[in-house]
Design a protein around this motif. Sequence first.
Motif, PDB file in Angstrom:
ATOM      1  N   SER A  46       4.116   5.770   2.497  1.00  0.00           N
ATOM      2  CA  SER A  46       4.032   4.197   2.193  1.00  0.00           C
ATOM      3  C   SER A  46       4.813   3.531   1.930  1.00  0.00           C
ATOM      4  N   ASN A  92       6.952   3.179   5.756  1.00  0.00           N
ATOM      5  CA  ASN A  92       5.791   1.901   6.464  1.00  0.00           C
ATOM      6  C   ASN A  92       6.861   0.316   5.956  1.00  0.00           C
ATOM      7  N   MET A  93       6.689   0.003   4.597  1.00  0.00           N
ATOM      8  CA  MET A  93       6.958  -1.039   3.727  1.00  0.00           C
ATOM      9  C   MET A  93       8.272  -1.332   4.560  1.00  0.00           C
ATOM     10  N   ASP A 111       9.671  -4.448   6.904  1.00  0.00           N
ATOM     11  CA  ASP A 111      10.770  -5.470   6.577  1.00  0.00           C
ATOM     12  C   ASP A 111      11.842  -5.478   7.664  1.00  0.00           C
ATOM     13  N   ILE A 148       9.122  -7.606  -1.168  1.00  0.00           N
ATOM     14  CA  ILE A 148       7.477  -7.062  -0.980  1.00  0.00           C
ATOM     15  C   ILE A 148       6.539  -7.957  -1.644  1.00  0.00           C
ATOM     16  N   ILE A 171       5.189  -9.224   2.143  1.00  0.00           N
ATOM     17  CA  ILE A 171       4.930  -8.423   2.976  1.00  0.00           C
ATOM     18  C   ILE A 171       3.239  -8.489   2.623  1.00  0.00           C
ATOM     19  N   SER A 172       3.069  -7.946   1.582  1.00  0.00           N
ATOM     20  CA  SER A 172       1.741  -8.266   0.579  1.00  0.00           C
ATOM     21  C   SER A 172       1.296  -8.884   1.038  1.00  0.00           C
ATOM     22  N   LEU A 195       4.270  -0.430  11.327  1.00  0.00           N
ATOM     23  CA  LEU A 195       3.210   0.114  10.529  1.00  0.00           C
ATOM     24  C   LEU A 195       2.871   0.747  11.356  1.00  0.00           C
ATOM     25  N   ILE A 221      -1.918   1.029   3.206  1.00  0.00           N
ATOM     26  CA  ILE A 221      -0.550   0.474   2.908  1.00  0.00           C
ATOM     27  C   ILE A 221      -1.513  -1.318   2.224  1.00  0.00           C
ATOM     28  N   MET A 266       0.918  -1.048  -0.879  1.00  0.00           N
ATOM     29  CA  MET A 266       2.189  -1.955  -1.410  1.00  0.00           C
ATOM     30  C   MET A 266       1.565  -3.243  -2.422  1.00  0.00           C
TER      31      MET A 266
END
Length: 508
Positions: A208, A211-212, A216, A237, A240-241, A258, A266, A270
């Motif tokens: 996770s 992937n974040m 980014d 963060i 993206i969320s 992703l 995900i 997040m």
Amino acid sequence: MKRYSAVIDIGSNTMRLVIYSHENYSRIQEVENVKIVARLRAYLDDDKRLTGEGQFILLDTLKSFQKVIDTYDIDHSFCAATAAIRQAKNHEEIEEKVKKETGMTMKVLSEEEEAYYGYLAVVNSTSVEEGFTIDIGGGSTEITYFKNRKLVFSHSFPFGSLTLMEFFDADKPSTKQVKRARTYIFDHLEELEWIKEKNIPIIGIGGSARNMVEIDQTFKDYPLAGLHEYEMFDTDIAHISEHLTTLNRKEREKIEGLSKDRADSILPAMQVFYCLYDLTEASSFVLSRKGLRDGLLYEQLTNEGEEHLYENVLDNSLNDLIEEYELSSMQVTYAKEMTRKLFEALVSQGASPYLTSKDWAMVERACMVYNLGSYIDSESSSQHSFYLLANRTIDGLMHVDRLKLALLASFKSKSVFKQFIRPYKNWFLKSERKKLQTLGSIIKLTYALDSTKRRIISDIDITVKKDVVRIRCFCTDDSKPEMYQAEKQKKHLEKALKMPIRISFQNQ
């Protein structure tokens, strides 16, 4: 002589086999990385027992992994299971089946062990002295706090990216659902007094977090390769969320970076990252590509009774580079000492407004791997040196520091330096660019003073007077080749310092 080790990680979401090669317990490299999305947690019934179908998937995957393992001469092997098997009431029965049908001994890790191995991987692959680690699995989340590289606290929460999906619709989440999930996560995190308001880095482990970071980097059109020790902040963060929650699953599946199998999980992950960052008032979020499997390997490769922590992560990485690219350790040691003398004299005598004594650590690292690209091609060694160092994971270096290392260790001329730094120009202030150019030209000159690799200069004396740098070299043998190269290469430092350099050679 190369040796091989195999680690199997049986998680709630995925099962993974990694085979590592290593030489004398150093230069550890992945040679195989096989992932199967098994989602074993979905096969826990209402009584928390792993169903027959789940057991079949587990055993069938392990047999497939075994076929890969059999193609190597394995020195060490380890099979570890985490939350899904740990939480299964019939885990003892499953362990017996695994042993009987595959010959493998599956160790079910406790919550404390799972957290410990993640921590161990982080402190042995980064230079972070104090921080949190977080590993969000499918069925559990492990958080640790370490200080001075020693584990202080750890905790495992019985929720993960799969279990938290109950807060979200299968397709597109609402603002209300996100708020409910965050409230639930905050309530649990706040139980831990030791995580509050620490203002230290959070180091993320696992798929996770990876992937974040990949998302980014895609959003930012990030120019450097590699994920390990990539740094993000709370605004990243949050961005993206917010973006992911505006998309349905099909739209999320199309996001570059992703994995398709994480398009649903995900979202809850997040929220955990967001809440932990907020509650700890973290200084940044840093990704570690090394996690549970690497922690298990570090322990396996340590002799019984020995400390599992590497003494110096970065030095290990640089020494591995020296070996891999067949640099002369004697020349490196000699060049470092010569560079140190020139550097300290220029700093103490005020030759440049850009240099301070704190810059030595950066210069010393670059001396160790200067011009390593000549291993590939001597004519274009500068280009190879820059590309290899800028785009290779170096344990113990954040990305910006890795870039600085690449710029110094590849320094050839002002024009080439400008060419290399151009894509990253906005990463540095003008004064920082000037500093890097000056430091690169210092290293270039000291390596020229040992151009024949005979180490004939026993000492140097440097004075800066009336805007002239004078360098006296005391030699033990004929110095004509060194004299020629020094005169040829000193112009780069002259341009950086904006003053002439007079070099003299005298036999002892």
